[in-house]
Write an enzyme that holds these catalytic residues in place. Structure first.
Site, PDB file in Angstrom:
ATOM      1  N   HIS B  10     115.350 -35.959  45.745  1.00  0.00           N
ATOM      2  CA  HIS B  10     114.260 -35.644  46.663  1.00  0.00           C
ATOM      3  C   HIS B  10     112.957 -36.337  46.285  1.00  0.00           C
ATOM      4  O   HIS B  10     112.271 -36.894  47.143  1.00  0.00           O
ATOM      5  CB  HIS B  10     114.054 -34.124  46.714  1.00  0.00           C
ATOM      6  CG  HIS B  10     113.054 -33.703  47.742  1.00  0.00           C
ATOM      7  ND1 HIS B  10     111.685 -33.793  47.528  1.00  0.00           N
ATOM      8  CD2 HIS B  10     113.212 -33.222  48.995  1.00  0.00           C
ATOM      9  CE1 HIS B  10     111.055 -33.373  48.616  1.00  0.00           C
ATOM     10  NE2 HIS B  10     111.962 -33.018  49.523  1.00  0.00           N
ATOM     11  N   GLU B  46     109.234 -43.495  43.610  1.00  0.00           N
ATOM     12  CA  GLU B  46     109.763 -44.823  43.923  1.00  0.00           C
ATOM     13  C   GLU B  46     110.950 -45.109  43.032  1.00  0.00           C
ATOM     14  O   GLU B  46     110.985 -44.622  41.893  1.00  0.00           O
ATOM     15  CB  GLU B  46     108.676 -45.885  43.673  1.00  0.00           C
ATOM     16  CG  GLU B  46     107.454 -45.774  44.554  1.00  0.00           C
ATOM     17  CD  GLU B  46     107.701 -46.307  45.959  1.00  0.00           C
ATOM     18  OE1 GLU B  46     108.556 -47.217  46.088  1.00  0.00           O
ATOM     19  OE2 GLU B  46     107.075 -45.829  46.892  1.00  0.00           O
ATOM     20  N   LEU B  71     121.425 -29.795  45.956  1.00  0.00           N
ATOM     21  CA  LEU B  71     122.391 -28.710  45.779  1.00  0.00           C
ATOM     22  C   LEU B  71     123.072 -28.342  47.080  1.00  0.00           C
ATOM     23  O   LEU B  71     124.208 -27.877  47.077  1.00  0.00           O
ATOM     24  CB  LEU B  71     121.693 -27.477  45.186  1.00  0.00           C
ATOM     25  CG  LEU B  71     121.344 -27.617  43.702  1.00  0.00           C
ATOM     26  CD1 LEU B  71     120.398 -26.516  43.277  1.00  0.00           C
ATOM     27  CD2 LEU B  71     122.618 -27.590  42.860  1.00  0.00           C
ATOM     28  N   ALA B  72     122.374 -28.520  48.205  1.00  0.00           N
ATOM     29  CA  ALA B  72     122.902 -28.032  49.479  1.00  0.00           C
ATOM     30  C   ALA B  72     122.453 -28.947  50.616  1.00  0.00           C
ATOM     31  O   ALA B  72     121.509 -29.729  50.461  1.00  0.00           O
ATOM     32  CB  ALA B  72     122.419 -26.605  49.708  1.00  0.00           C
ATOM     33  N   GLY B  74     120.689 -29.478  53.957  1.00  0.00           N
ATOM     34  CA  GLY B  74     119.760 -29.033  54.984  1.00  0.00           C
ATOM     35  C   GLY B  74     119.298 -30.268  55.743  1.00  0.00           C
ATOM     36  O   GLY B  74     120.020 -31.271  55.812  1.00  0.00           O
ATOM     37  N   HIS B  76     117.267 -32.600  55.026  1.00  0.00           N
ATOM     38  CA  HIS B  76     117.185 -33.860  54.269  1.00  0.00           C
ATOM     39  C   HIS B  76     118.518 -34.608  54.306  1.00  0.00           C
ATOM     40  O   HIS B  76     118.538 -35.825  54.462  1.00  0.00           O
ATOM     41  CB  HIS B  76     116.792 -33.601  52.813  1.00  0.00           C
ATOM     42  CG  HIS B  76     115.393 -33.090  52.655  1.00  0.00           C
ATOM     43  ND1 HIS B  76     114.348 -33.501  53.454  1.00  0.00           N
ATOM     44  CD2 HIS B  76     114.852 -32.209  51.781  1.00  0.00           C
ATOM     45  CE1 HIS B  76     113.242 -32.888  53.082  1.00  0.00           C
ATOM     46  NE2 HIS B  76     113.520 -32.100  52.081  1.00  0.00           N
TER      47      HIS B  76
END
Lengths: 125, 125
Positions: B10, B46, B71-72, B74, B76
């Site tokens: 992320h 970056e 982890l999951a 969604g 993103h």
């Protein structure tokens, strides 16, 4: 002493996002049938950490193992979570709380992740 | 065929957040010394996924194993990542790409996480 486990995850708008955490909760609950195992979220999903702990306290929990379901420590774990824990300890002074490291700081998990990633690469290249 | 691994995370404002991912990258790189293993980020850090893949393409990579360090699933992974992959495949038509599941969808990781959480609880209650 009555103790409980709280899996503390970020939360997301998409309800499906919570599925892996629900699955993990269920799996741990099966292995520890006498220990309440609950989810709590930082934002966007319910219950909050404060609500989850209040419910456990009402049920007689005296110790909470708090597992941050985060891969790494950024502002959520360094700033938001300590603030939440401060409020919780002020509201529930009799409760003790053990805060676990982030998932990516745990050697056995890092090892398992590395194994899996190498396997993924070898299977698909 | 020359292949590479991209760990896609992320990103966060706090530079320390990236440490577990750096550590994992280094560990996988040691095990696969002939395979480029690189980090890429959705935001706040970056390189971007697009920049990381462009660099690999310039170096002769023809296949990328893309590991979402989430982890999951969604927004993103369901919306942002497919859009990024679409752009990348349009820009690098010769490159093949294997997208792995989210970490929390992988059975062996779930098992390891459950083991660790049960152990944490038993050690600290």
């Amino acid at each position: 002493m009555s103790s409980a486990i709280v899996l503390f995850a970020h939360g997301a708008r998409d309800p499906e996002w919570a599925q892996p955490f629900e699955k993990m909760r269920g799996r741990i609950q099966e292995r520890l049938p006498d220990t309440p195992v609950v989810l709590a979220f930082l934002e966007l999903m319910e219950p909050t950490l404060s609500d989850a702990v209040s419910r456990l306290d009402e049920q007689g929990t005296r110790h909470v193992t708090l597992i941050p379901m985060f891969l790494a420590r950024g502002a959520h774990l360094k700033q938001d979570l300590p603030r939440l824990i401060g409020h919780i300890q002020a509201e529930h002074p009799a409760l003790t709380l053990h805060l676990s490291p982030a998932i990516g700081e745990v050697e056995t998990i890092l090892q398992q992740l590395s194994d899996w990633i190498c396997g993924e690469h070898q299977a698909h290249q």
